[in-house]
Design a protein around this motif. Structure first.
Motif, PDB file in Angstrom:
ATOM      1  N   MET A   1      48.398  30.916  82.282  1.00 48.96           N
ATOM      2  CA  MET A   1      48.710  29.489  82.398  1.00 48.96           C
ATOM      3  C   MET A   1      48.365  28.740  81.111  1.00 48.96           C
ATOM      4  O   MET A   1      47.390  29.067  80.446  1.00 48.96           O
ATOM      5  N   PRO A   2      49.135  27.687  80.772  1.00 47.68           N
ATOM      6  CA  PRO A   2      48.722  26.804  79.679  1.00 47.68           C
ATOM      7  C   PRO A   2      47.657  25.815  80.141  1.00 47.68           C
ATOM      8  O   PRO A   2      47.266  25.801  81.315  1.00 47.68           O
ATOM      9  N   MET A   3      47.230  24.979  79.244  1.00 49.68           N
ATOM     10  CA  MET A   3      46.066  24.125  79.471  1.00 49.68           C
ATOM     11  C   MET A   3      46.273  23.130  80.609  1.00 49.68           C
ATOM     12  O   MET A   3      45.364  22.901  81.418  1.00 49.68           O
TER      13      MET A   3
ATOM     14  N   PHE B   1      57.111  27.515  85.358  1.00 47.53           N
ATOM     15  CA  PHE B   1      57.581  28.711  84.655  1.00 47.53           C
ATOM     16  C   PHE B   1      56.480  29.567  84.044  1.00 47.53           C
ATOM     17  O   PHE B   1      56.768  30.648  83.519  1.00 47.53           O
ATOM     18  N   ALA B   2      55.230  29.117  84.087  1.00 51.05           N
ATOM     19  CA  ALA B   2      54.171  29.878  83.419  1.00 51.05           C
ATOM     20  C   ALA B   2      53.457  30.838  84.341  1.00 51.05           C
ATOM     21  O   ALA B   2      52.590  31.588  83.894  1.00 51.05           O
ATOM     22  N   GLY B   3      53.768  30.803  85.621  1.00 48.08           N
ATOM     23  CA  GLY B   3      53.094  31.695  86.537  1.00 48.08           C
ATOM     24  C   GLY B   3      51.683  31.238  86.834  1.00 48.08           C
ATOM     25  O   GLY B   3      51.338  30.058  86.707  1.00 48.08           O
ATOM     26  N   THR B   4      50.837  32.159  87.223  1.00 47.57           N
ATOM     27  CA  THR B   4      49.457  31.847  87.570  1.00 47.57           C
ATOM     28  C   THR B   4      48.515  32.801  86.840  1.00 47.57           C
ATOM     29  O   THR B   4      48.958  33.704  86.130  1.00 47.57           O
TER      30      THR B   4
ATOM     31  N   LEU C   1      59.548  42.826  73.676  1.00 42.89           N
ATOM     32  CA  LEU C   1      59.731  41.846  72.599  1.00 42.89           C
ATOM     33  C   LEU C   1      59.442  40.420  73.058  1.00 42.89           C
ATOM     34  O   LEU C   1      59.961  39.444  72.505  1.00 42.89           O
ATOM     35  N   GLY C   2      58.633  40.298  74.101  1.00 45.57           N
ATOM     36  CA  GLY C   2      58.256  38.980  74.597  1.00 45.57           C
ATOM     37  C   GLY C   2      59.165  38.425  75.672  1.00 45.57           C
ATOM     38  O   GLY C   2      58.819  37.430  76.323  1.00 45.57           O
ATOM     39  N   PHE C   3      60.331  39.012  75.887  1.00 44.54           N
ATOM     40  CA  PHE C   3      61.267  38.503  76.885  1.00 44.54           C
ATOM     41  C   PHE C   3      60.623  38.560  78.272  1.00 44.54           C
ATOM     42  O   PHE C   3      60.126  39.600  78.700  1.00 44.54           O
ATOM     43  N   GLY C   4      60.662  37.431  78.969  1.00 40.05           N
ATOM     44  CA  GLY C   4      60.127  37.364  80.314  1.00 40.05           C
ATOM     45  C   GLY C   4      58.673  36.965  80.384  1.00 40.05           C
ATOM     46  O   GLY C   4      58.170  36.665  81.475  1.00 40.05           O
ATOM     47  N   SER C   5      57.967  36.924  79.252  1.00 44.01           N
ATOM     48  CA  SER C   5      56.567  36.496  79.275  1.00 44.01           C
ATOM     49  C   SER C   5      56.492  34.989  79.439  1.00 44.01           C
ATOM     50  O   SER C   5      57.439  34.259  79.114  1.00 44.01           O
TER      51      SER C   5
ATOM     52  N   PHE D   1      56.939  33.110  76.075  1.00 42.70           N
ATOM     53  CA  PHE D   1      58.339  33.095  75.642  1.00 42.70           C
ATOM     54  C   PHE D   1      59.149  32.119  76.490  1.00 42.70           C
ATOM     55  O   PHE D   1      59.963  31.348  75.969  1.00 42.70           O
ATOM     56  N   ASN D   2      58.938  32.146  77.802  1.00 39.12           N
ATOM     57  CA  ASN D   2      59.686  31.261  78.695  1.00 39.12           C
ATOM     58  C   ASN D   2      59.452  29.797  78.356  1.00 39.12           C
ATOM     59  O   ASN D   2      60.398  28.997  78.265  1.00 39.12           O
ATOM     60  N   LEU D   3      58.191  29.416  78.160  1.00 44.87           N
ATOM     61  CA  LEU D   3      57.882  28.014  77.885  1.00 44.87           C
ATOM     62  C   LEU D   3      58.370  27.589  76.508  1.00 44.87           C
ATOM     63  O   LEU D   3      58.822  26.453  76.334  1.00 44.87           O
TER      64      LEU D   3
END
Length: 311
Positions: free
Chosen positions: A256-258, A249-252, A165-169, A172-174
């Motif tokens: 990753m976001p922009m 928090f987005a990992g690699t 359900l998106g938990f831990g992605s 979701f974290n951001l």
């Protein structure tokens, strides 16, 4: 010259000098602020030969969109050379729900704190106001602990029902981080705006039997467009441009976001540094916030000042 003439001429002359000084300073500040943007924009349309042999303040002699196309589709982000388009959509998937959720919750908080006062409402508002002054860096470790719990919930749901359900992605974290951190600001904006909203309208709706959400939906929301614009612009700009939370928090990789991807674009070395591609990537990253300000910027100051004076 008579005394009366001197009295009239003095203020007029001083006003003229003041205007010259004010507008002169504004022009200087505008020049200093806009020169980097001008250099970025012109460089993104130049070839590497022109960049290396020309003046960085000069307009491109043979404008080309190839750097923009390469930044979008081909530039290397770390070890992956597929452009920044995927990271751009990652940011959009994170920013839109984060802005929407934090704005709606801030509106509800402001509504409750002004029109449905309860014992201790001033303490609650003071605590939320205090949250606006907590530095980003101080919440990294506590937030990492909370997000670790979300990862555990996601793993449990994955094994139990086949989906997390998106938990831990990373998305979701951001979203969670930005909603929590931005809630103090959105509450402050709406609370100040609703403080000036006539209480008589709310009381009349209560007498007519309107419920909590009916009053909010039918009376306050239609009159809250200015402060919604302010909050959306503020939250969108802060969340889109965030780098600290994104890198923490987005990992690699592809999640990753922009902003994190843009940092990797600039720091990736695959031979000669392609300044035009880097500048094009930076301009692409800046386009959403520029678009938001161009479309709704004229309402920003108007909405921000709407709740500044009561009455």
């Amino acid at each position: 010259m008579s005394a009366a003439t001197r009295d009239v001429a003095g203020p007029v002359g001083s006003n003229w000098v003041s205007r010259v000084v004010i507008y002169g300073l504004l022009l200087i500040f505008a020049f200093v602020y806009l020169v980097p943007l001008f250099v970025m924009l012109t460089t993104s349309f130049k070839t590497m030969d022109e960049i290396q042999g020309g003046n960085m303040l000069a307009l491109p002699s043979s404008p080309t969109v190839q750097p923009w196309l390469k930044a979008w589709n081909e530039t290397c982000v770390g070890l992956t050379c597929a452009g920044i388009k995927g990271y751009f959509w990652n940011s959009l998937k994170m920013v839109v729900p984060a802005v929407a959720i934090s704005t709606i919750l801030g509106a509800l908080n402001g509504y409750v704190l002004t029109k449905w006062r309860f014992p201790g409402h001033k303490i609650v508002f003071a605590m939320m106001l205090f949250a606006c002054f907590i530095p980003f860096q101080s919440v990294l470790l506590p937030m990492a602990t909370v997000l670790g719990k979300f990862g555990g919930i996601g793993s449990f749901l994955q094994s139990a029902i086949g989906t997390s359900l998106g938990f831990g992605s990373s998305t979701f974290n951001l979203v969670f981080v930005h909603v929590v951190y931005g809630l103090g600001f959105t509450t402050l904006f709406f609370r100040n705006y609703y403080e000036a909203f006539p209480n008589e309208l709310v009381r009349a709706a209560m007498v007519d039997g309107a419920s909590f959400f009916q009053i909010f939906r039918r009376i306050l929301l239609p009159n809250s467009i200015p402060i919604f614009v302010v909050t959306v612009i503020y939250q969108f700009t802060n969340i889109w441009n965030d780098f600290l939370f994104a890198s923490a928090f987005a990992g690699t990789g592809d999640v990753m976001p922009m902003t994190a991807a843009l940092n990797n674009v600039v720091n990736t070395t695959t031979g000669a540094v392609e300044y035009n591609v880097n500048m094009a990537a930076a301009m692409i990253a800046a386009l959403p916030t520029l678009f938001v300000y161009i479309v709704a910027g004229r309402y920003f100051v108007r909405g921000l000042m709407a709740g500044a004076v009561k009455g």
